[in-house]
Design an enzyme around this catalytic site. Structure first.
Site, mmCIF file in Angstrom:
data_model
loop_
_atom_site.group_PDB
_atom_site.id
_atom_site.type_symbol
_atom_site.label_atom_id
_atom_site.label_comp_id
_atom_site.label_asym_id
_atom_site.label_seq_id
_atom_site.Cartn_x
_atom_site.Cartn_y
_atom_site.Cartn_z
ATOM 1 N N GLY A 1 0.834 -1.211 0.000
ATOM 2 C CA GLY A 1 0.000 0.000 0.000
ATOM 3 C C GLY A 1 0.862 1.251 0.000
ATOM 4 N N THR B 1 17.729 8.423 -3.249
ATOM 5 C CA THR B 1 18.391 8.747 -4.526
ATOM 6 C C THR B 1 19.516 9.758 -4.305
ATOM 7 O OG1 THR B 1 16.309 8.359 -5.671
ATOM 8 C CG2 THR B 1 17.971 9.633 -6.874
ATOM 9 N N ARG C 1 1.034 -5.219 -5.318
ATOM 10 C CA ARG C 1 1.199 -6.394 -4.452
ATOM 11 C C ARG C 1 1.418 -7.541 -5.444
ATOM 12 N NH1 ARG C 1 -0.628 -4.098 0.470
ATOM 13 N NH2 ARG C 1 -2.492 -2.832 0.271
ATOM 14 N N ASP D 1 4.702 -4.408 6.108
ATOM 15 C CA ASP D 1 4.942 -5.771 6.538
ATOM 16 C C ASP D 1 5.205 -6.748 5.370
ATOM 17 O OD1 ASP D 1 4.602 -7.584 8.867
ATOM 18 O OD2 ASP D 1 3.002 -8.377 7.590
ATOM 19 N N THR E 1 4.209 2.753 5.696
ATOM 20 C CA THR E 1 2.826 2.255 5.785
ATOM 21 C C THR E 1 2.032 3.149 6.724
ATOM 22 O OG1 THR E 1 1.396 0.502 6.663
ATOM 23 C CG2 THR E 1 3.631 0.531 7.507
ATOM 24 N N ASP F 1 -0.270 2.156 8.509
ATOM 25 C CA ASP F 1 -0.766 1.332 9.630
ATOM 26 C C ASP F 1 0.080 1.427 10.900
ATOM 27 O OD1 ASP F 1 -2.621 0.477 7.760
ATOM 28 O OD2 ASP F 1 -1.575 -1.400 7.330
ATOM 29 N N ASP G 1 2.334 -0.547 11.893
ATOM 30 C CA ASP G 1 2.296 -1.861 12.560
ATOM 31 C C ASP G 1 3.624 -2.622 12.502
ATOM 32 O OD1 ASP G 1 2.184 -2.245 9.841
ATOM 33 O OD2 ASP G 1 0.623 -3.773 9.880
ATOM 34 N N ARG H 1 -18.091 15.522 13.131
ATOM 35 C CA ARG H 1 -18.621 15.942 14.442
ATOM 36 C C ARG H 1 -19.615 17.103 14.297
ATOM 37 N NH1 ARG H 1 -17.827 14.757 19.444
ATOM 38 N NH2 ARG H 1 -15.795 13.787 19.408
ATOM 39 N N ARG I 1 -5.465 -2.220 8.786
ATOM 40 C CA ARG I 1 -5.399 -3.677 8.558
ATOM 41 C C ARG I 1 -5.775 -4.397 9.843
ATOM 42 N NH1 ARG I 1 -3.414 -6.075 4.062
ATOM 43 N NH2 ARG I 1 -2.249 -4.229 3.508
ATOM 44 N N GLU J 1 -15.506 9.533 21.554
ATOM 45 C CA GLU J 1 -15.954 8.924 22.805
ATOM 46 C C GLU J 1 -15.304 7.577 23.065
ATOM 47 O OE1 GLU J 1 -18.046 11.086 21.059
ATOM 48 O OE2 GLU J 1 -17.554 12.269 22.828
ATOM 49 N N LYS K 1 -22.708 11.156 28.758
ATOM 50 C CA LYS K 1 -23.871 11.748 29.440
ATOM 51 C C LYS K 1 -23.952 13.262 29.233
ATOM 52 C CE LYS K 1 -24.461 8.263 33.017
ATOM 53 N NZ LYS K 1 -23.124 7.710 33.269
ATOM 54 N N ARG L 1 -25.419 6.527 12.539
ATOM 55 C CA ARG L 1 -24.906 6.639 11.173
ATOM 56 C C ARG L 1 -23.494 6.035 11.120
ATOM 57 N NH1 ARG L 1 -29.390 7.864 10.639
ATOM 58 N NH2 ARG L 1 -30.372 9.478 9.326
HETATM 59 O O1 F6P Z 1 -1.572 -1.392 4.633
HETATM 60 C C1 F6P Z 1 -2.182 -0.207 4.267
HETATM 61 C C2 F6P Z 1 -3.657 -0.399 4.030
HETATM 62 O O2 F6P Z 1 -4.228 0.858 3.689
HETATM 63 C C3 F6P Z 1 -4.429 -1.025 5.201
HETATM 64 O O3 F6P Z 1 -4.717 -0.100 6.217
HETATM 65 C C4 F6P Z 1 -5.639 -1.556 4.488
HETATM 66 O O4 F6P Z 1 -6.186 -2.635 5.202
HETATM 67 C C5 F6P Z 1 -5.067 -2.016 3.177
HETATM 68 O O5 F6P Z 1 -3.870 -1.294 2.965
HETATM 69 C C6 F6P Z 1 -5.980 -1.812 1.994
HETATM 70 O O6 F6P Z 1 -5.352 -2.334 0.872
HETATM 71 P P1 F6P Z 1 -5.851 -2.106 -0.620
HETATM 72 O O7 F6P Z 1 -5.544 -0.687 -1.003
HETATM 73 O O8 F6P Z 1 -5.056 -3.067 -1.424
HETATM 74 O O9 F6P Z 1 -7.312 -2.346 -0.634
#
Ligand code: F6P
Length: 326
Positions: A14, A27, A75, A106, A129, A131, A133, A158, A175, A191, A215, A250
């Protein structure tokens, strides 16, 4: 150890805001150190299709402020096979590329680790990334920008939530990690945050309902991290609609708008430092490591540690959100 004269650079998985700043830094730092730079397009796919071109310093002019990646990304299923990786290796030999800097998350680093050990090929990874992560680094390139994008979106929602006195479930990416949802919730004054790391051990929604939502307010916002394990915003909203028809509920799924946009100053600086550090690492003979940052210091993390799924969500942040949302 073979000396490095030419490096290849790629972005994979991604895209994340700040990847271009990292491409620019890699570079320019490489050229500064007398290395040749070759741009590999569409991530690991470019190693299979041979989409590779030489980069000079002007190829990376005027990109530091752009989101996405000028190298494109993909990918690549073929790179997951031994046959695909063998073709990739042949391409590197043919192009006389001695090392790779791979920018991504990852999946990108997992591919890098496997390829590096199979072919004894030098690779340095840069964590890119939204994420956040990856272990061994406090933050990843793109995370700060995505967080700011989320906060702006929640601020807008909001306004309407409060005008209509509604309960909003807002789904954010990540993810299977809850960093964007938890910190997004704190920064936007939401919240609650429902995140995969705690959703299985603790029913945040029941707690929220038990407390009568907020509340002191007549509208509420709950950030939900996308997760195949715990369900997304639609599932949580359905649960409330069925059990509590009195709430005007919503859902808003922020989706890919979180991945785009001009990188924040923090992401540009992080990407610039990590890009320069990747070249330093290769020049120092380092191999098969990811560049990380901890306490504002650049670190080198072995791939095996970076891609371990053990980056913890801070309990202190969870508690802060709980306290501040009374
Ligand atoms: O890893 C980055 C990310 O945006 C995740 O947060 C998400 O789950 C995933 O890629 C979405 O991937 P794609 O763009 O391939 O749908």
């Amino acid at each position: 150890m073979k000396s490095i004269k030419c490096i290849g650079i790629l972005t994979s998985g991604g895209d994340a805001p700040g990847m271009n700043a990292a491409i620019r830094a890699v570079t320019r730092a490489a050229i500064y150190n007398g290395l040749q730079v070759k741009a590999i397009y569409r991530g690991y796919k470019g190693l299979i299709t041979g989409e590779i071109t030489e980069f000079k310093t002007q190829n990376v002019s005027n990109i530091i402020q752009q989101g996405g990646t000028i190298l494109k990304t993909a990918r690549c299923a073929e790179f997951r096979t031994p046959e695909g990786r063998a073709i990739a290796h042949e391409t590197l030999v043919k192009e006389e590329i001695d090392a790779i800097v791979a920018i991504g998350g990852d999946g990108t680093l997992t591919g890098a680790r496997i390829f590096a050990s199979e072919f004894n090929f030098p690779i340095v990874g840069i964590p890119g990334t939204i994420d956040n992560d990856l272990s061994g680094t406090d933050t990843t390139i793109g995370y700060d920008t995505a967080l700011n994008t989320i906060v702006k979106a929640v601020d807008n929602i909001r306004d309407t939530a409060s005008s209509h006195e509604r309960l909003f479930f807002i789904e954010v990416m990540g993810r299977d990690a809850g960093f964007l949802a938890l910190n997004g919730a704190i920064a936007s004054g939401a919240e609650a945050a429902i995140i995969p790391e705690i959703a299985l051990e603790h029913d945040v929604l029941s707690e929220l309902i038990g407390n009568g939502f907020r509340k002191s307010k007549n509208s509420s916002i709950v950030l939900v991290a996308e997760s195949p394990e715990t369900g997304g915003a639609l599932e949580f909203a359905d649960r409330i609609k069925q059990e509590y028809p009195q709430y005007d509920v919503r859902v808003s799924i922020l989706g890919h708008l979180q991945r785009g946009g001009s990188p924040t100053a923090n992401d540009r600086i992080l990407a610039s430092r990590m890009g320069a550090a990747a070249i330093d690492a290769l020049m120092d003979g380092q191999r098969n490591v990811m560049i990380g940052v901890a306490n504002n210091e650049i670190l080198l993390i072995p791939f095996s540690k970076a891609i371990k799924k053990d980056k913890h969500i801070s309990r202190e942040l969870l508690q802060t959100l709980r306290i501040l949302s009374i």
